[in-house]
Design a protein around this motif. Structure first.
Motif, PDB file in Angstrom:
ATOM      1  N   SER A   1       6.137  77.755   9.995  1.00 22.20           N
ATOM      2  CA  SER A   1       6.136  76.780   9.826  1.00 22.20           C
ATOM      3  C   SER A   1       5.447  75.339   9.321  1.00 22.20           C
ATOM      4  CB  SER A   1       5.243  75.968  11.978  1.00 22.20           C
ATOM      5  OG  SER A   1       5.795  76.439  12.762  1.00 22.20           O
ATOM      6  N   GLU A   2       4.647  75.714   8.356  1.00 24.42           N
ATOM      7  CA  GLU A   2       4.113  75.031   7.289  1.00 24.42           C
ATOM      8  C   GLU A   2       5.008  74.915   5.889  1.00 24.42           C
ATOM      9  OE1 GLU A   2       0.065  76.058   6.166  1.00 24.42           O
ATOM     10  OE2 GLU A   2      -0.975  76.537   7.769  1.00 24.42           O
ATOM     11  N   TRP A   3       5.293  76.431   5.890  1.00 25.58           N
ATOM     12  CA  TRP A   3       6.456  76.720   4.418  1.00 25.58           C
ATOM     13  C   TRP A   3       7.231  75.095   4.956  1.00 25.58           C
ATOM     14  CZ3 TRP A   3       8.212  82.283   4.900  1.00 25.58           C
ATOM     15  CH2 TRP A   3       6.938  82.777   4.501  1.00 25.58           C
ATOM     16  N   LEU A   4       8.006  74.786   6.412  1.00 30.19           N
ATOM     17  CA  LEU A   4       8.673  74.225   6.731  1.00 30.19           C
ATOM     18  C   LEU A   4       8.423  72.555   5.960  1.00 30.19           C
ATOM     19  CD1 LEU A   4      10.441  75.198   9.612  1.00 30.19           C
ATOM     20  CD2 LEU A   4      11.847  75.053   7.725  1.00 30.19           C
ATOM     21  N   ALA A   5       7.333  72.307   6.926  1.00 33.20           N
ATOM     22  CA  ALA A   5       6.270  71.076   6.610  1.00 33.20           C
ATOM     23  C   ALA A   5       6.397  70.073   4.981  1.00 33.20           C
ATOM     24  CB  ALA A   5       5.748  70.922   6.682  1.00 33.20           C
ATOM     25  N   MET A   6       6.252  71.711   4.815  1.00 35.13           N
ATOM     26  CA  MET A   6       6.067  71.353   3.003  1.00 35.13           C
ATOM     27  C   MET A   6       7.462  71.045   2.124  1.00 35.13           C
ATOM     28  SD  MET A   6       4.015  74.905   1.828  1.00 35.13           S
ATOM     29  CE  MET A   6       1.840  75.015   2.299  1.00 35.13           C
ATOM     30  N   ALA A   7       8.452  71.934   2.468  1.00 35.00           N
ATOM     31  CA  ALA A   7       9.767  71.934   1.911  1.00 35.00           C
ATOM     32  C   ALA A   7      10.550  70.785   1.994  1.00 35.00           C
ATOM     33  CB  ALA A   7      10.461  73.014   3.228  1.00 35.00           C
TER      34      ALA A   7
ATOM     35  N   ALA B   1      15.099  69.025  -0.793  1.00 36.12           N
ATOM     36  CA  ALA B   1      14.700  69.931   0.146  1.00 36.12           C
ATOM     37  C   ALA B   1      16.054  69.883   1.580  1.00 36.12           C
ATOM     38  CB  ALA B   1      13.591  69.762   0.751  1.00 36.12           C
ATOM     39  N   LEU B   2      16.509  70.974   2.362  1.00 39.90           N
ATOM     40  CA  LEU B   2      17.184  71.198   3.205  1.00 39.90           C
ATOM     41  C   LEU B   2      18.622  69.464   2.925  1.00 39.90           C
ATOM     42  CD1 LEU B   2      14.515  70.586   6.273  1.00 39.90           C
ATOM     43  CD2 LEU B   2      15.147  72.521   4.864  1.00 39.90           C
ATOM     44  N   GLN B   3      18.759  70.370   1.480  1.00 43.14           N
ATOM     45  CA  GLN B   3      20.429  69.403   1.637  1.00 43.14           C
ATOM     46  C   GLN B   3      20.909  70.105   0.430  1.00 43.14           C
ATOM     47  OE1 GLN B   3      19.701  65.272   0.072  1.00 43.14           O
ATOM     48  NE2 GLN B   3      17.674  65.629  -0.275  1.00 43.14           N
ATOM     49  N   ALA B   4      22.122  69.533   0.332  1.00 39.25           N
ATOM     50  CA  ALA B   4      23.568  70.049  -0.755  1.00 39.25           C
ATOM     51  C   ALA B   4      22.664  69.669  -2.180  1.00 39.25           C
ATOM     52  CB  ALA B   4      24.364  69.479  -0.650  1.00 39.25           C
ATOM     53  N   ASN B   5      22.648  70.672  -2.905  1.00 43.99           N
ATOM     54  CA  ASN B   5      22.184  70.821  -4.458  1.00 43.99           C
ATOM     55  C   ASN B   5      23.079  69.685  -4.944  1.00 43.99           C
ATOM     56  OD1 ASN B   5      20.901  70.332  -6.688  1.00 43.99           O
ATOM     57  ND2 ASN B   5      22.252  72.410  -7.812  1.00 43.99           N
ATOM     58  N   GLY B   6      22.981  68.184  -5.928  1.00 45.18           N
ATOM     59  CA  GLY B   6      24.048  68.004  -6.460  1.00 45.18           C
ATOM     60  C   GLY B   6      23.682  66.607  -6.959  1.00 45.18           C
TER      61      GLY B   6
END
Length: 249
Positions: free
Chosen positions: A232-238, A244-249
């Motif tokens: 859960s801490e990983w998600l908060a950091m991400a 984060a959590l979106q397409a690279n572009g």
């Protein structure tokens, strides 16, 4: 290369070439535990995969160190695992002092240059997870840090594969290294964890669709319950990480 192995405060440490850099650590009474914080972050890729089907995934670790990443993947997660290490003395040290199991039962250690390994045609579309953690004794910068290397890593991944990279070094240009990861892997999502106390920055690059927030949260809860990792801490950091959590572009 000179290898120093020392025991202190319940830990066994691996150092190379007479330098002060710790190349890996193992807790003597819990050898399969991930002791270093960056090593825990290296398993952030778990959030991108079905944790109930890991035995069907294939993982390779480039750079053996004290064997912590490989031991955890093989012995704790139960995944078919390959480790690639250029220094035969490091392999011997892992076998004799760091409880790395012998080859067999889904584990294989390859004595080779990781750059050559990822170029081999037989490794194309072969792995689901790559963990990149290769350094020399002086730790000036990552030794596997070119766009061409990351392109070769991408070619080794099956559909929906993920790469975890440990970045550290006196001469590290973090922004440039992350840019090379993006350019070579062309990932759909990039997570860049904040630096740990030792200075390591772990980057998770996922080359597939990003799971929805509900799926990520459910997986995080499972990972925490099953293996005691602070997912859960990983998600908060991400969520605070660039791209984060979106397409690279």
């Amino acid at each position: 290369m000179n290898i120093a192995i020392t025991d202190a405060d319940g830990l066994r440490l691996l150092q190379l070439g007479g330098t002060p850099w710790c190349q890996g650590a193992m807790r003597l009474d819990a050898p399969d535990q991930l002791e270093l914080e960056y090593a825990v972050h290296m398993f952030g890729w778990l959030l991108f995969h079905d944790v109930d089907r890991l035995e069907g995934k294939r993982l390779v670790t480039l750079g053996l160190g004290a064997g912590s990443l490989t031991r955890f993947a093989h012995r704790v997660l139960g995944m078919p695992s390959v480790a690639v290490e250029i220094d035969a003395d490091v392999i011997d040290a892992c076998r004799t002092h760091f409880l790395l199991p012998p080859d067999g039962d889904g584990l294989r250690v390859v004595h080779a240059d990781a750059r050559d390994f990822v170029r081999q045609a037989r490794n194309r579309r072969r792995f689901d997870v790559l963990q990149v953690d290769a350094y020399d004794a002086w730790v000036d910068r990552p030794v596997l840090d070119t766009e061409a290397f990351h392109r070769d890593c991408r070619a080794c991944l099956r559909e929906g594969g993920t790469v975890a990279v440990n970045l550290i070094g006196h001469a590290l240009d973090l922004q440039a290294s992350v840019a090379r990861i993006r350019a070579g892997l062309q990932p759909g999502t990039v997570w860049q964890f904040p630096p740990v106390d030792g200075g390591n920055v772990v980057v998770i690059a996922h080359c597939g669709d990003t799971p929805g927030e509900d799926v990520l949260a459910a997986r995080a809860a499972t990972i925490e319950r099953r293996w005691g990792l602070a997912a859960s801490e990983w998600l908060a950091m991400a969520r605070r990480s660039p791209g984060a959590l979106q397409a690279n572009g």
